[in-house]
Design an enzyme around this catalytic site. Structure first.
Site, PDB file in Angstrom:
ATOM      1  N   ASP A  11     -21.186 -64.198 -31.218  1.00 47.67           N
ATOM      2  CA  ASP A  11     -21.900 -65.162 -32.067  1.00 47.67           C
ATOM      3  C   ASP A  11     -22.028 -64.561 -33.471  1.00 47.67           C
ATOM      4  O   ASP A  11     -22.538 -63.448 -33.640  1.00 47.67           O
ATOM      5  CB  ASP A  11     -23.290 -65.459 -31.481  1.00 47.67           C
ATOM      6  N   ASP A 105     -19.090 -70.977 -34.633  1.00 44.11           N
ATOM      7  CA  ASP A 105     -19.390 -69.548 -34.770  1.00 44.11           C
ATOM      8  C   ASP A 105     -19.617 -68.810 -33.458  1.00 44.11           C
ATOM      9  O   ASP A 105     -20.041 -67.663 -33.479  1.00 44.11           O
ATOM     10  CB  ASP A 105     -20.578 -69.345 -35.730  1.00 44.11           C
ATOM     11  N   GLU A 106     -19.363 -69.438 -32.330  1.00 40.66           N
ATOM     12  CA  GLU A 106     -19.559 -68.695 -31.086  1.00 40.66           C
ATOM     13  C   GLU A 106     -18.531 -69.046 -30.032  1.00 40.66           C
ATOM     14  O   GLU A 106     -18.003 -70.158 -29.999  1.00 40.66           O
ATOM     15  CB  GLU A 106     -20.975 -68.886 -30.532  1.00 40.66           C
TER      16      GLU A 106
END
Ligand code: TTP
Ligand code: MG
Length: 360
Positions: A11, A105-106
């Site tokens: 993350d 983003d993860e």
């Protein structure tokens, strides 16, 4: 019993803000946020300097400005964040075929079959973190654990720019003191219901017992009971955006004729078979394709309908590709195209319904 899995959850730290600080390093020491700048604007995120002032994602900009009058609020630049995200996901693809992005983003990465660092998931995760920072210019935090549930909690544990490893031996001690709020699917309302019954950490749920949990909370009780043991068999499923599974090989010497291609094609085919196996039998395909790159770097692809990888079919496509140029060949690729996004989505739903094994 299945092989012990190794799952990494990655993350990015204050993702949009991190990209802005990368592109303008003078912002690093200042409190900044990204989001709506207007009177009724809302923040998407902020950097860690701003978080010291109590500023958070989804906070109205006007409210944030009261907490920190020096806050610099930047407009969102989605295309730039998307490009950074693509670069990160491509890096993850170097470590495993099994990547499941959850947002820009993860992502989860199943590195069970990754041989790097003698299979040490911790070292692999550190390598990913170093590589993303060097190539994309932002920091990411990582969680390493035997399943998705724990890996996701772990990536948050030592944020920002941190890593947390939960080994199989540490699972039961880790979950026993884990607050119920950390369990996937437990929001504020469920947490309050659990607290009213005296259930604050996972050990409290374990002590309650499965029967009582189901009586009180229905299917949710069952879910909570399983996760409280740190058990989660959900697989890392392919991203929805993934369109194909393929393998390609560049050869150290060009292949002069189709006979040479045919020989080397066997090796490419067996690598493809292995990759398809790792992706899992629930994935449905509807096309074969081959790619051939020639000595002058021109390339061609040929595809046809088909659902199951078949060597003879690939050979026929390769012959067709070869016949188009009849030049020495430097690269051979073979792949299967996924049926459609919808099918992968169905696969994900199916996986959520899979019963979780409980060790009693
Ligand atoms: P998050 O990973 O939730 O947050 P973050 O990366 O900014 O910070 P952290 O270090 O705590 O992980 O979300 C990723 C991006 O998604 C974030 O940078 C901006 C966007 N986002 C929104 O637009 N609105 C929101 O409410 C949230 C939570 C995130
Ligand atoms: Mg993040």
């Amino acid at each position: 019993m299945d092989k012990q899995r190794k799952i990494i959850h990655i993350d990015c730290d204050c993702f949009y803000a991190a990209v802005e600080m990368r592109d303008n390093p003078s912002l690093r020491s200042k409190p900044i946020a990204v989001g709506g700048t207007g009177r009724r604007g809302v923040l998407s995120t902020c950097n860690y300097v701003a978080r010291h002032f109590g500023i958070r994602s989804a906070m109205p900009t006007a409210w944030a400005m009261r907490l920190c009058p020096d806050l610099e609020v930047l407009p969102t630049r989605m295309s730039v964040y998307r490009e950074a995200s693509e670069a990160i996901m491509a890096i993850l693809g170097r470590y495993s075929d099994l990547i499941q992005p959850l947002s820009l983003d993860e992502a989860f990465i199943d590195v069970t079959d990754c041989d790097l660092y003698r299979g040490s998931a911790t070292w692999i995760a550190e390598d990913i973190r170093r590589t993303v920072e060097a190539e994309v210019g932002i920091t990411v935090s990582a969680g390493v654990a035997p399943n998705k549930f724990l890996a996701k909690i772990a990536s948050d544990w030592n944020k920002p720019n941190g890593i947390k490893v939960i080994t199989p031996e540490q699972v039961s001690a880790f979950v026993s003191v884990l607050p119920v709020e950390k369990i996937h699917g437990v929001g504020r309302v469920t947490a309050e219901r659990l607290h009213r019954r005296g259930l604050y950490v996972c050990q409290d749920i374990i002590d309650k017992g499965l029967r009582e949990m189901v009586e009180r909370f229905g299917a949710m009780g069952d879910h909570l009971f399983r996760l409280s043991h740190g058990i989660d068999d959900r697989r890392v499923s392919l991203s929805r955006s993934r369109k194909s599974v393929s393998v390609e090989r560049t050869f150290s010497e060009d292949m002069a004729d189709f006979g040479a291609c045919r020989k080397n094609a066997l090796m490419v085919f067996s690598a493809l078979e292995q990759r398809l196996e790792r992706v899992g039998k629930h994935t449905q395909y509807h096309k074969f394709f081959v790619k051939m790159r020639f000595s002058d770097f021109t390339q061609t692809t040929v595809e046809t309908l088909g659902q199951v990888a078949d060597l003879n079919q690939f050979m026929a496509l390769l012959e067709e590709a070869w016949a188009r140029q009849r030049k020495p060949v430097r690269l051979l690729g073979m792949g299967m195209r996924l049926k459609s996004d919808q099918n992968v989505q169905q696969l994900e739903l199916f996986e959520h319904r899979q019963p979780l094994a409980i060790a009693m």
